[in-house]
Structures are given as C-alpha cells and as structure tokens.
Design a protein around this motif. Structure first.
Motif, short mmCIF file in Angstrom:
data_model
loop_
_atom_site.label_atom_id
_atom_site.label_comp_id
_atom_site.label_asym_id
_atom_site.label_seq_id
_atom_site.Cartn_x
_atom_site.Cartn_y
_atom_site.Cartn_z
N PRO A 27 0.94 -1.59 -0.36
CA PRO A 27 0.04 0.41 -0.09
C PRO A 27 0.92 1.59 0.06
O PRO A 27 2.07 1.47 0.62
CB PRO A 27 -0.89 -0.46 1.39
N LYS A 28 0.38 2.14 -0.84
CA LYS A 28 0.93 3.68 -0.75
C LYS A 28 1.27 3.89 1.40
O LYS A 28 0.86 3.64 1.85
CB LYS A 28 0.58 4.70 -0.90
N ARG A 29 2.90 4.29 0.67
CA ARG A 29 2.89 5.19 2.43
C ARG A 29 2.71 6.54 2.28
O ARG A 29 2.24 7.45 1.22
CB ARG A 29 4.77 4.13 2.67
N PRO A 30 2.86 6.72 3.78
CA PRO A 30 2.07 8.20 4.51
C PRO A 30 3.23 9.31 3.01
O PRO A 30 4.94 8.75 3.70
CB PRO A 30 1.83 7.94 5.63
N GLN A 31 2.81 10.07 2.95
CA GLN A 31 3.58 11.00 2.61
C GLN A 31 4.70 11.74 4.21
O GLN A 31 3.52 12.22 4.71
CB GLN A 31 3.78 12.16 1.74
N ILE A 32 5.73 12.65 4.30
CA ILE A 32 6.02 13.28 5.33
C ILE A 32 6.94 14.72 4.35
O ILE A 32 8.36 14.56 4.04
CB ILE A 32 6.73 13.01 6.39
N VAL A 33 6.67 15.37 4.36
CA VAL A 33 7.04 16.65 3.21
C VAL A 33 8.26 17.86 4.64
O VAL A 33 7.10 18.44 5.18
CB VAL A 33 6.45 17.66 2.22
N LEU A 34 9.49 17.92 3.59
CA LEU A 34 9.48 19.15 4.28
C LEU A 34 9.98 20.57 3.94
O LEU A 34 10.07 20.84 2.79
CB LEU A 34 11.08 18.53 4.89
N PHE A 35 8.67 21.71 4.23
CA PHE A 35 9.38 22.48 3.71
C PHE A 35 9.63 23.91 3.81
O PHE A 35 9.37 24.67 5.01
CB PHE A 35 7.55 23.06 3.28
N ASP A 69 7.03 8.46 3.38
CA ASP A 69 8.60 8.71 2.73
C ASP A 69 8.71 10.12 2.84
O ASP A 69 7.77 10.61 2.90
CB ASP A 69 7.41 8.37 0.95
N ILE A 70 9.81 10.41 3.03
CA ILE A 70 10.64 11.91 2.64
C ILE A 70 10.37 12.71 1.76
O ILE A 70 11.08 12.36 1.47
CB ILE A 70 11.53 12.12 4.00
N ILE A 71 10.03 13.08 1.79
CA ILE A 71 9.57 14.64 0.45
C ILE A 71 10.46 15.95 0.66
O ILE A 71 10.03 16.64 1.66
CB ILE A 71 8.11 14.23 0.16
N LEU A 72 11.43 16.41 0.57
CA LEU A 72 12.00 17.16 0.30
C LEU A 72 11.82 19.01 -0.33
O LEU A 72 11.87 18.48 -1.77
CB LEU A 72 13.59 16.62 0.51
N ARG A 73 11.36 19.83 0.40
CA ARG A 73 10.31 20.96 -0.32
C ARG A 73 11.23 22.12 0.52
O ARG A 73 10.95 23.39 1.00
CB ARG A 73 9.34 21.22 -0.66
N GLY A 74 12.95 21.92 0.05
CA GLY A 74 13.71 23.01 0.80
C GLY A 74 14.15 24.09 -0.64
O GLY A 74 15.03 24.01 -1.49
N TYR A 75 14.00 25.43 0.05
CA TYR A 75 14.98 25.99 -0.89
C TYR A 75 15.69 27.19 0.10
O TYR A 75 15.17 27.98 0.18
CB TYR A 75 13.50 26.87 -1.69
N SER A 97 0.73 13.51 4.57
CA SER A 97 0.23 13.13 6.30
C SER A 97 1.27 14.13 7.14
O SER A 97 0.04 13.97 8.06
CB SER A 97 0.53 11.76 6.38
N LEU A 98 1.81 14.58 6.91
CA LEU A 98 2.57 15.85 7.82
C LEU A 98 3.49 16.84 6.87
O LEU A 98 4.26 16.04 5.79
CB LEU A 98 3.49 14.97 8.94
#
Length: 113
Positions: free
Chosen positions: A4-12, A39-45, A70-71
């Motif tokens: 199943p799809k894993r929750p996404q944790i986005v770092l912004f 899944d850890i997703i990076l959105r750092g600028y 999810s977070l």
C-alpha cells in the motif's frame, strides 16, 4: 509486489530544510526512523522567506492532488528575520507580516486534510 501507499512527510522551508540531508542532518534521521513506513519529501529552497513560500504554496501543495501529505514540517523564519536592507530589497519580512504569512501557510495546509 508493491504494498500500500506510504504516508508522505513533506519538509517545506528555506536552506535549513534544503540542507537537512547533508552530513547526517535531521532529515536523514527522519528518513532512517521512517524507513519503509513513510516517504520523506524535501521541498527546501535556500534563500526563501515566508512571502516567497506563499507565492508557490498552491503549486507545491495543490488542494486537488490525489495524494495529500500526512505531515508537513514548515521551517521559515531565518531569512525573514535578517536585518532590513536600507533599499527595502532583501529577505527581511516585518514580524507582523511573517506571523500572517505563517498563518496563511498553516490554513492552507490544514485545508488539505
């Protein structure tokens, strides 16, 4: 077989987020802790402030996306708090504007769930 799809944790955020994977930084620790769980997703600028973040909020976090995070960990403020440049240019954001920007970011993110 894919599970199943894993929750996404986005770092912004700004450079503190962009560089958070370097030298076993805090994002590396999160990735290790949530391995095969999220899944850890990076959105750092680097160089961004809260005003710039608001300009792209709908592009990065569209309300009609089929999958929502999810977070979301939001980290802006270091660039916002630099001393104001006499020309009025630069990254500085007055405190009351920063507070309002962060509230708008939070309201948008809450609307995704």
């Amino acid at each position: 077989m894919v599970g199943p799809k894993r929750p996404q944790i986005v770092l912004f955020g700004s450079s503190i987020v962009q560089h958070s994977f370097y030298d076993q930084g805090w994002a590396s620790i999160l990735t290790h802790l949530y391995a095969r769980k999220a899944d850890i997703i990076l959105r750092g600028y680097a160089g961004w402030n809260s005003r710039r973040a608001l300009q792209v909020l709908d592009d990065i976090f569209p309300k009609d996306a089929t999958e929502q995070p999810s977070l979301v960990i939001v980290y802006f403020g270091a660039n916002d708090s630099v001393l104001a440049h006499p020309s009025g240019l630069g990254q500085h954001i007055p405190l009351q504007d920063y507070i309002q920007n962060m509230k708008k970011i939070a309201i948008h993110l809450k609307s995704l769930s």
